[in-house]
Design an enzyme around this catalytic site. Structure first.
Site, mmCIF file in Angstrom:
data_model
loop_
_atom_site.group_PDB
_atom_site.id
_atom_site.type_symbol
_atom_site.label_atom_id
_atom_site.label_comp_id
_atom_site.label_asym_id
_atom_site.label_seq_id
_atom_site.Cartn_x
_atom_site.Cartn_y
_atom_site.Cartn_z
ATOM 1 N N ASP A 88 39.424 31.779 -0.271
ATOM 2 C CA ASP A 88 38.494 32.499 0.610
ATOM 3 C C ASP A 88 39.274 33.056 1.798
ATOM 4 O OD1 ASP A 88 36.450 33.388 2.226
ATOM 5 O OD2 ASP A 88 35.702 31.397 2.736
ATOM 6 N N HIS A 214 6.164 14.791 -12.117
ATOM 7 C CA HIS A 214 4.741 14.710 -12.441
ATOM 8 C C HIS A 214 4.185 13.388 -11.921
ATOM 9 C CE1 HIS A 214 5.966 11.792 -15.449
ATOM 10 N NE2 HIS A 214 6.913 12.659 -15.805
ATOM 11 N N GLU A 285 11.195 17.829 -20.352
ATOM 12 C CA GLU A 285 12.045 16.643 -20.198
ATOM 13 C C GLU A 285 13.145 16.598 -21.255
ATOM 14 O OE1 GLU A 285 13.543 14.719 -18.542
ATOM 15 O OE2 GLU A 285 12.387 12.909 -18.098
#
Length: 408
Positions: A88, A214, A285
């Site tokens: 960078d 859930h 899942e």
């Protein structure tokens, strides 16, 4: 990639002005590649960058001398198994890039430049503020002092700035205003194309991602894995209370999109939320294959060899006829791409899925993913920043079983 003509690896060199979003893009790319099982090294170039800035009129010989230690180090890093190294730099001169090209070529490294350009002053100002408050190089100084240092450095780098061009005959991507304009030149392999695809999906908007499993399901109560069972009575209570806690958590249903899996228990959990909902099969899942519907005790008693294999390497272990955590990460890649483009999203899905998403945003190792604690009836708020992801949690006071299993 390393098998191609004895190449050591791919060096991705980010160039551009400070506060352009370059560092954020470099850090996100490192996180993404690591999450996708690509061994990645993000190199800290700050000291070298400062040295180059102080000697901006250096000739090619001095440039090469200053930059050589980086590439000597990268050579060692690649030989130890790294696939991608990310650099960078604030430098963006033709002379600088020629030196980088020569150093990489001499060591048989593939090289790809990424030039990040931002012309939106509002975004630049926001990035400067973020750097002043969170960058390890500026946050310890008074805000105004840091701001002036950054503005001065932008002014200095602009004096010598030369954009990438096709005449340079090197692989590069030039990204203007986070995908508003994209120039791609001479990509050489699949990995480079995946990098471009990821970077083209990045946006600057500040947003949060909320995660929740859930509500407690019947299978949770019975200790069974997989299946498509409905919510338990406690899970139904959680679903009923969820809108109230969404409001308390300052999410607000207006403008919020809820993503669920295609499974009954997540759809039931989201049904009281008055906002746009999207079902994603990619959020289903982890597939337990032939073990679907079994308890862990049953698996250990009847399939001890399988249980041992999974305990020894939970991330890579694949259920017979089912999936591994590694498979789930691959399945979730389009979800991550879409999340990078979106505003506020509330994801209601499953334990293994949320572990993988959570691990991506916190830049956790792949070995850690299968053991992340994501309790039932808990809302997790993640706010991605340039240098970290800020996390908040709220526990809804509806009791539920624990499905967390430690390392064996």
């Amino acid at each position: 990639m390393k098998d191609i003509e004895g190449l050591l690896g791919l060096c991705v060199c980010f160039v551009g002005l400070p506060a352009s979003g370059k560092t954020s893009s470099a850090m996100k790319l490192s996180r993404y590649l690591t999450w996708m099982s690509v061994s990645t090294h993000l190199y800290d170039t700050k000291e070298i960058d400062n040295s180059l800035s102080e000697n901006s009129n250096s000739d090619s010989e001095n440039l090469a001398k200053t930059l050589s230690p980086i590439f000597d180090n990268l050579e060692s890093v690649f030989k130890k198994g790294t696939d991608v190294a990310i650099l960078d730099f604030n430098q963006c001169t033709l002379k600088f890039r020629k030196s980088i090209v020569e150093l990489a070529k001499a060591r048989n490294m593939l090289l790809m430049f990424v030039e990040v350009v931002c012309t939106n002053q509002k975004i630049i100002d926001e990035n400067i503020t973020d750097m002043c408050q969170h960058s390890p190089y500026f946050k310890s100084f008074p805000f105004e002092e840091s701001k002036n240092k950054i503005l001065d450095s932008i002014h200095e780098y602009e004096k010598h700035y030369t954009p990438l061009s096709e005449a340079e005959e090197c692989t590069f991507v030039r990204i203007v205003d986070f995908g508003a304009e994209l120039i791609v030149h001479k990509l050489e392999n699949y990995l480079e194309s995946r990098i471009v695809y990821y970077l083209s999906n990045l946006r600057t908007r500040r947003r949060s991602i909320w995660l929740s499993r859930h509500g407690e399901s019947q299978f949770n109560v019975e200790g069974k894995i997989g299946g498509d069972s409905s919510l338990s009575p406690q899970g139904l209570k959680y679903a009923a209370l969820l809108p109230e806690y969404v409001a308390k958590f300052s999410i607000g249903e207006k403008g919020l999109t809820v993503w669920t899996s295609s499974m009954a228990r997540t759809i039931q959990t989201a049904r009281h939320l008055n906002c746009q909902k999207l079902e994603w099969r990619a959020l289903d899942e982890l597939d337990a294959g032939t073990c679907d519907g079994f308890t862990y005790d049953y698996i250990e008693q009847n399939f001890p060899h399988e249980a041992e294999l999974r305990n020894n390497d939970k991330f890579h272990y694949r259920y017979r006829g089912g999936e591994s955590y590694m498979d789930v990460v691959r399945r979730l890649e389009p979800i991550i791409m879409e999340l990078e483009r979106q505003g506020d999203v509330f994801i209601i899905c499953h334990q293994a899925i949320l572990r993988c998403i959570y691990g991506y945003y916190h830049n956790l190792s792949l070995e850690e993913l299968p053991f992340i604690n994501v309790p039932l009836h808990t809302i997790i708020k993640l706010t991605p920043m340039t240098y970290e992801t800020i996390e908040e949690r709220v526990t809804v006071p509806i009791s539920a079983v624990s499905t967390q299993r430690g390392k064996h």
